[in-house]
Design an enzyme around this catalytic site. Structure first.
Site, short mmCIF file in Angstrom:
data_model
loop_
_atom_site.label_atom_id
_atom_site.label_comp_id
_atom_site.label_asym_id
_atom_site.label_seq_id
_atom_site.Cartn_x
_atom_site.Cartn_y
_atom_site.Cartn_z
N ASP A 1 -15.09 -16.23 36.03
CA ASP A 1 -14.86 -17.55 36.63
C ASP A 1 -13.38 -17.89 36.47
O ASP A 1 -12.66 -17.25 35.70
CB ASP A 1 -15.72 -18.62 35.93
N SER A 2 -12.95 -18.92 37.18
CA SER A 2 -11.58 -19.39 37.02
C SER A 2 -11.34 -19.90 35.59
O SER A 2 -10.21 -19.91 35.12
CB SER A 2 -11.30 -20.52 38.01
N CYS B 1 -18.13 -18.23 40.30
CA CYS B 1 -17.18 -19.27 40.71
C CYS B 1 -17.30 -19.41 42.22
O CYS B 1 -17.12 -18.43 42.96
CB CYS B 1 -15.75 -18.84 40.34
N GLU C 1 -14.34 -31.57 32.75
CA GLU C 1 -13.54 -30.94 31.70
C GLU C 1 -13.07 -31.96 30.66
O GLU C 1 -12.82 -31.62 29.51
CB GLU C 1 -12.37 -30.17 32.31
N CYS D 1 -20.36 -25.79 43.07
CA CYS D 1 -19.27 -25.61 42.10
C CYS D 1 -19.91 -25.44 40.74
O CYS D 1 -20.87 -26.15 40.41
CB CYS D 1 -18.35 -26.83 42.12
N HIS E 1 -19.09 -26.36 37.90
CA HIS E 1 -19.03 -27.52 36.98
C HIS E 1 -20.11 -28.56 37.30
O HIS E 1 -20.43 -29.38 36.45
CB HIS E 1 -17.68 -28.21 37.08
N1 DGL Z 1 -15.25 -22.61 39.09
C1 DGL Z 1 -14.79 -23.39 40.22
C2 DGL Z 1 -15.86 -23.36 41.31
O1 DGL Z 1 -17.02 -23.04 41.07
C3 DGL Z 1 -14.47 -24.81 39.83
C4 DGL Z 1 -13.26 -24.93 38.92
C5 DGL Z 1 -11.94 -24.59 39.60
O2 DGL Z 1 -11.50 -25.35 40.51
O3 DGL Z 1 -11.36 -23.58 39.23
O4 DGL Z 1 -15.55 -23.67 42.43
#
Ligand code: DGL
Length: 277
Positions: free
Chosen positions: A10-11, A73, A151, A183, A185
């Site tokens: 993931d990011s 992600c 976050e 997403c 999150h």
């Molecule tokens: N993990 C990203 C997503 O699922 C969200 C967080 C980011 O913007 O890096 O889109």
């Protein structure tokens, strides 16, 4: 091969919601998780940059001999799924298709909403994925502020609820009965989102659906882990702050993430242990 870990990427820490579901559903599997915290968040960045960052991380994961890649992600899935499937010989799982499949089966009025980061929504990756179900009407909405709230640990405040009302009212006005949380999150905002959309709208999140896909793919490829030794869980981050990763990881996955290794282009440099309180 079957005893190798599943590589989850993931990011940042959001993909830990997917890692959590994979651990719950597949407790015998080892996991190597990488958060690209050096470049997080991906959501506001141009897709070409996200694609480059994500391929770098996936190359490193493959070099560490994972048996499967999970792009946990939405933004990265939107930016480079096709490249990843062409580039690697191991199976590649992502988070968009599993959520779309579920939404197609649960909607009753065929009006579906999708929320995600700005990059995910502008990529139109969900529009492409839903194209296989032309009887559905799709309504999308970028929710750029949601990641920042999660976050910061704010998943319930009045300010957040009013932000959610602003984002979601246009979708409600379209009469959606199903909302895809596009997403990693957003599962943390399920309480606030379901409060805003009400009982008439089903929420679909990709974490559990993606874990189902991981299981199916392992079985089909015949690469389920067979060793009787306990599985291993490793967490890596590309950024410079192990403390920040661990703080968020505790929130996303619980206290069992106690160690993160800071890595640079696939080379482990600094193992970092959570301080015991
Ligand atoms: N993990 C990203 C997503 O699922 C969200 C967080 C980011 O913007 O890096 O889109």
């Amino acid at each position: 091969m079957s005893d190798a870990p599943i590589g989850i990427f993931d990011s940042g820490v959001g993909g830990l919601t997917v890692a959590r579901s994979v651990r719950d559903q597949l407790p015998r599997e080892s996991i190597l998780y990488v958060g690209d915290t050096a470049h997080s968040p991906y959501g506001p960045k141009p897709l070409a940059d996200v694609r480059r960052y994500a391929l770098d991380v996936l190359d490193d994961l493959v070099a560490q001999d994972v048996k499967m890649l999970v792009i946990a992600c939405n933004t990265a899935s939107a930016a480079m799924l096709r490249d990843a499937r062409e580039r690697y010989s191991v199976p590649v799982i992502e988070v968009i298709q599993p959520a779309v499949r579920t939404a197609v089966t649960v909607t009753r009025n065929n009006r579906v909403g999708v929320i995600g980061t700005t990059a995910t929504i502008t990529s139109r990756a969900y529009n492409d994925a839903f194209a296989a179900a032309p009887h559905l009407e799709l309504f999308t909405q970028a929710c750029p502020e949601f990641v920042r709230y999660v976050e910061a640990g704010d998943t319930t405040s009045r300010e957040l609820v009013s932000l959610a009302e602003g984002y979601l009212q246009p979708l409600l006005d379209e009469g959606i009965d199903t909302l895809v949380l596009g997403c990693t999150h957003y599962p943390f905002l399920k309480g606030a989102i379901s409060y805003v959309v009400g009982d008439g709208v089903r929420l679909v999140s990709s974490d559990t659906e993606t874990a189902n896909d991981v299981y199916r793919t392992l079985v089909r490829a015949g690469i389920e882990r067979t060793s009787s030794a306990p599985p291993t869980y490793r967490y890596e981050a590309t950024g410079t702050s192990a403390e920040e990763f661990l703080r968020l990881a505790e929130k996303f996955l619980g206290p069992e993430v106690s160690t993160v290794e800071l890595v640079e282009t696939g080379t482990i440099t600094i193992p970092h242990q959570r301080r015991t309180p």
